[in-house]
Write an enzyme that holds these catalytic residues in place. Structure first.
Site, PDB file in Angstrom:
ATOM      1  NE  ARG A  79      34.352  -3.931 -69.923  1.00 39.02           N
ATOM      2  CZ  ARG A  79      34.560  -2.667 -70.285  1.00 39.02           C
ATOM      3  NH1 ARG A  79      35.777  -2.152 -70.229  1.00 39.02           N
ATOM      4  NH2 ARG A  79      33.565  -1.930 -70.727  1.00 39.02           N
ATOM      5  NE  ARG A 112      31.995  -0.647 -67.712  1.00 41.56           N
ATOM      6  CZ  ARG A 112      32.950   0.100 -68.251  1.00 41.56           C
ATOM      7  NH1 ARG A 112      34.221  -0.108 -67.922  1.00 41.56           N
ATOM      8  NH2 ARG A 112      32.658   1.060 -69.106  1.00 41.56           N
ATOM      9  CE  LYS A 114      39.364   4.585 -72.922  1.00 44.60           C
ATOM     10  NZ  LYS A 114      38.517   3.605 -73.657  1.00 44.60           N
ATOM     11  NE  ARG A 117      34.591   8.855 -72.556  1.00 37.62           N
ATOM     12  CZ  ARG A 117      35.052   7.815 -71.850  1.00 37.62           C
ATOM     13  NH1 ARG A 117      35.928   7.974 -70.904  1.00 37.62           N
ATOM     14  NH2 ARG A 117      34.626   6.622 -72.129  1.00 37.62           N
ATOM     15  NE  ARG A 136      30.626   2.245 -73.176  1.00 40.97           N
ATOM     16  CZ  ARG A 136      31.157   1.081 -72.787  1.00 40.97           C
ATOM     17  NH1 ARG A 136      30.425  -0.019 -72.766  1.00 40.97           N
ATOM     18  NH2 ARG A 136      32.405   1.026 -72.434  1.00 40.97           N
TER      19      ARG A 136
HETATM   20  P1  AP5 Z   1      39.415  -2.460 -70.978  1.00 40.36           P
HETATM   21  O1  AP5 Z   1      40.824  -2.296 -70.551  1.00 40.36           O
HETATM   22  O2  AP5 Z   1      38.349  -2.563 -69.938  1.00 40.36           O
HETATM   23  O3  AP5 Z   1      39.047  -1.351 -72.082  1.00 40.36           O
HETATM   24  P2  AP5 Z   1      38.760   0.205 -71.945  1.00 40.36           P
HETATM   25  O4  AP5 Z   1      39.341   0.872 -73.151  1.00 40.36           O
HETATM   26  O5  AP5 Z   1      39.182   0.705 -70.603  1.00 40.36           O
HETATM   27  O6  AP5 Z   1      37.200   0.155 -72.075  1.00 40.36           O
HETATM   28  P3  AP5 Z   1      36.068   0.929 -71.306  1.00 40.36           P
HETATM   29  O7  AP5 Z   1      34.779   0.326 -71.803  1.00 40.36           O
HETATM   30  O8  AP5 Z   1      36.271   0.935 -69.821  1.00 40.36           O
HETATM   31  O9  AP5 Z   1      36.251   2.349 -71.855  1.00 40.36           O
HETATM   32  P4  AP5 Z   1      35.221   3.433 -71.923  1.00 40.36           P
HETATM   33  O10 AP5 Z   1      36.053   4.548 -72.392  1.00 40.36           O
HETATM   34  O11 AP5 Z   1      34.010   3.170 -72.738  1.00 40.36           O
HETATM   35  O12 AP5 Z   1      34.620   3.436 -70.440  1.00 40.36           O
HETATM   36  P5  AP5 Z   1      34.946   4.298 -69.153  1.00 40.36           P
HETATM   37  O13 AP5 Z   1      34.957   3.363 -68.027  1.00 40.36           O
HETATM   38  O14 AP5 Z   1      36.108   5.203 -69.363  1.00 40.36           O
HETATM   39  O15 AP5 Z   1      39.358  -3.760 -71.918  1.00 40.36           O
HETATM   40  C1  AP5 Z   1      38.123  -4.211 -72.482  1.00 40.36           C
HETATM   41  C2  AP5 Z   1      38.111  -5.758 -72.520  1.00 40.36           C
HETATM   42  O16 AP5 Z   1      39.098  -6.210 -73.437  1.00 40.36           O
HETATM   43  C3  AP5 Z   1      38.445  -6.418 -71.177  1.00 40.36           C
HETATM   44  O17 AP5 Z   1      37.638  -7.556 -71.027  1.00 40.36           O
HETATM   45  C4  AP5 Z   1      39.931  -6.817 -71.298  1.00 40.36           C
HETATM   46  O18 AP5 Z   1      40.228  -7.979 -70.550  1.00 40.36           O
HETATM   47  C5  AP5 Z   1      40.047  -7.074 -72.803  1.00 40.36           C
HETATM   48  N1  AP5 Z   1      41.363  -6.722 -73.353  1.00 40.36           N
HETATM   49  C6  AP5 Z   1      42.156  -5.672 -73.041  1.00 40.36           C
HETATM   50  N2  AP5 Z   1      43.287  -5.675 -73.782  1.00 40.36           N
HETATM   51  C7  AP5 Z   1      43.188  -6.774 -74.597  1.00 40.36           C
HETATM   52  C8  AP5 Z   1      44.039  -7.338 -75.611  1.00 40.36           C
HETATM   53  N3  AP5 Z   1      45.213  -6.773 -75.935  1.00 40.36           N
HETATM   54  N4  AP5 Z   1      43.610  -8.447 -76.250  1.00 40.36           N
HETATM   55  C9  AP5 Z   1      42.422  -9.039 -75.922  1.00 40.36           C
HETATM   56  N5  AP5 Z   1      41.580  -8.561 -74.971  1.00 40.36           N
HETATM   57  C10 AP5 Z   1      41.963  -7.440 -74.324  1.00 40.36           C
HETATM   58  O19 AP5 Z   1      33.651   5.230 -69.092  1.00 40.36           O
HETATM   59  C11 AP5 Z   1      32.365   4.701 -68.824  1.00 40.36           C
HETATM   60  C12 AP5 Z   1      31.344   5.818 -68.876  1.00 40.36           C
HETATM   61  O20 AP5 Z   1      31.661   6.825 -67.882  1.00 40.36           O
HETATM   62  C13 AP5 Z   1      31.278   6.606 -70.198  1.00 40.36           C
HETATM   63  O21 AP5 Z   1      30.462   5.965 -71.158  1.00 40.36           O
HETATM   64  C14 AP5 Z   1      30.695   7.946 -69.691  1.00 40.36           C
HETATM   65  O22 AP5 Z   1      29.309   7.847 -69.472  1.00 40.36           O
HETATM   66  C15 AP5 Z   1      31.380   8.130 -68.355  1.00 40.36           C
HETATM   67  N6  AP5 Z   1      32.650   8.892 -68.496  1.00 40.36           N
HETATM   68  C16 AP5 Z   1      33.916   8.441 -68.222  1.00 40.36           C
HETATM   69  N7  AP5 Z   1      34.827   9.406 -68.483  1.00 40.36           N
HETATM   70  C17 AP5 Z   1      34.119  10.492 -68.913  1.00 40.36           C
HETATM   71  C18 AP5 Z   1      34.498  11.786 -69.363  1.00 40.36           C
HETATM   72  N8  AP5 Z   1      35.786  12.175 -69.423  1.00 40.36           N
HETATM   73  N9  AP5 Z   1      33.508  12.637 -69.749  1.00 40.36           N
HETATM   74  C19 AP5 Z   1      32.226  12.276 -69.683  1.00 40.36           C
HETATM   75  N10 AP5 Z   1      31.795  11.058 -69.304  1.00 40.36           N
HETATM   76  C20 AP5 Z   1      32.743  10.168 -68.923  1.00 40.36           C
END
Ligand code: AP5
Length: 216
Positions: free
Chosen positions: A127, A160, A13, A88, A171
């Protein structure tokens, strides 16, 4: 365009949000990035969010919704935005509907990014995130030219805290229980489109744009 990205942890994402926001010239709003900045700066919001993030749980809805309401009221979001990581939960989605009604606007599309679980675990375990600009790299799939250093800003890369195997498992459970129901919520509103988020990053971006343009 006003777009929501929905997908499990590691679906890409954040990676796609950067390219899509640039393509549509809209503001990128990543709630995970906002929380991480607040945690690093030890703000009251960051102190509150940290324990939930470290456990792999969601930050409580009321805290998250208030933060997004403020962010979407900022000037750069007035002509369009891409939400990465929000909503979410169904209550967050209902709150977003209310926020957009108050702002006199509505969503154009919700893009679901699908990736199988084995690949998600591979992506998250490899990552590395830039401490400067937040860009995600990968030890296998997307390596910087100098080990441990971001090509874009020369920032130092780190792993991270929530990418450790136990927290990743939690998660993924939280995604299935609390976030996946949003697919049905947005399907019922006729807003949902889907992209298979596998293969090269560029190819995923192209397919995502084709899916989004089909809905606009
Ligand atoms: P990446 O692009 O980093 O993936 P992502 O989907 O953004 O993963 P996240 O782990 O950041 O998502 P998340 O939803 O768990 O975390 P968030 O930060 O939102 O890609 C992942 C890896 O794959 C990278 O190494 C990349 O290089 C690689 N990659 C990408 N595309 C690829 C491809 N096509 N092929 C191969 N490799 C590829 O949230 C973190 C925390 O914040 C949550 O757990 C929660 O505690 C809190 N939080 C955030 N939003 C909310 C909310 N709305 N409500 C409540 N809590 C929240």
């Amino acid at each position: 365009m006003r777009i929501v990205l929905v997908g499990p942890p590691g679906a890409g994402k954040g990676t796609q949000a950067t390219y899509l926001a640039k393509h549509y010239a809209i503001a990128q709003v990543s709630t995970g990035d906002i929380f991480r900045t607040n945690v690093a700066d030890q703000t009251p919001l960051g102190v509150k969010a940290r324990e939930f993030m470290d456990a792999g749980d969601l930050v409580p809805d009321e805290v998250t919704i208030a933060m997004v309401r403020d962010r979407l009221g900022e000037a750069d979001a007035a002509s369009g935005f891409l939400l990465d990581g929000f909503p979410r939960t169904v209550p967050q989605a209902e709150a977003l509907d209310e926020i957009l009604t108050d702002l006199g606007t509505k969503l154009d599309a919700v893009l679901e990014m699908s990736v199988d679980e084995e690949e998600l675990v591979r992506r998250l375990s490899g990552r590395r995130t830039c401490s400067g600009c937040g860009r995600a790299w990968h030890v296998e799939f997307d390596q910087p030219s100098v080990d441990g250093v971001c090509d874009d800003c020369n920032g130092k890369l780190f792993r991270r805290d929530d990418d450790d195997p136990d927290t990743v498992r939690r998660r993924l459970e939280v995604y299935t229980e609390q976030t996946k129901p949003l697919v049905g919520y947005y399907e019922a509103q006729g807003l949902l489109c889907e992209v298979a988020a596998i293969g090269a990053v560029d190819d995923v971006t192209r397919r995502a744009i084709a899916a989004l343009d089909g809905t606009s």
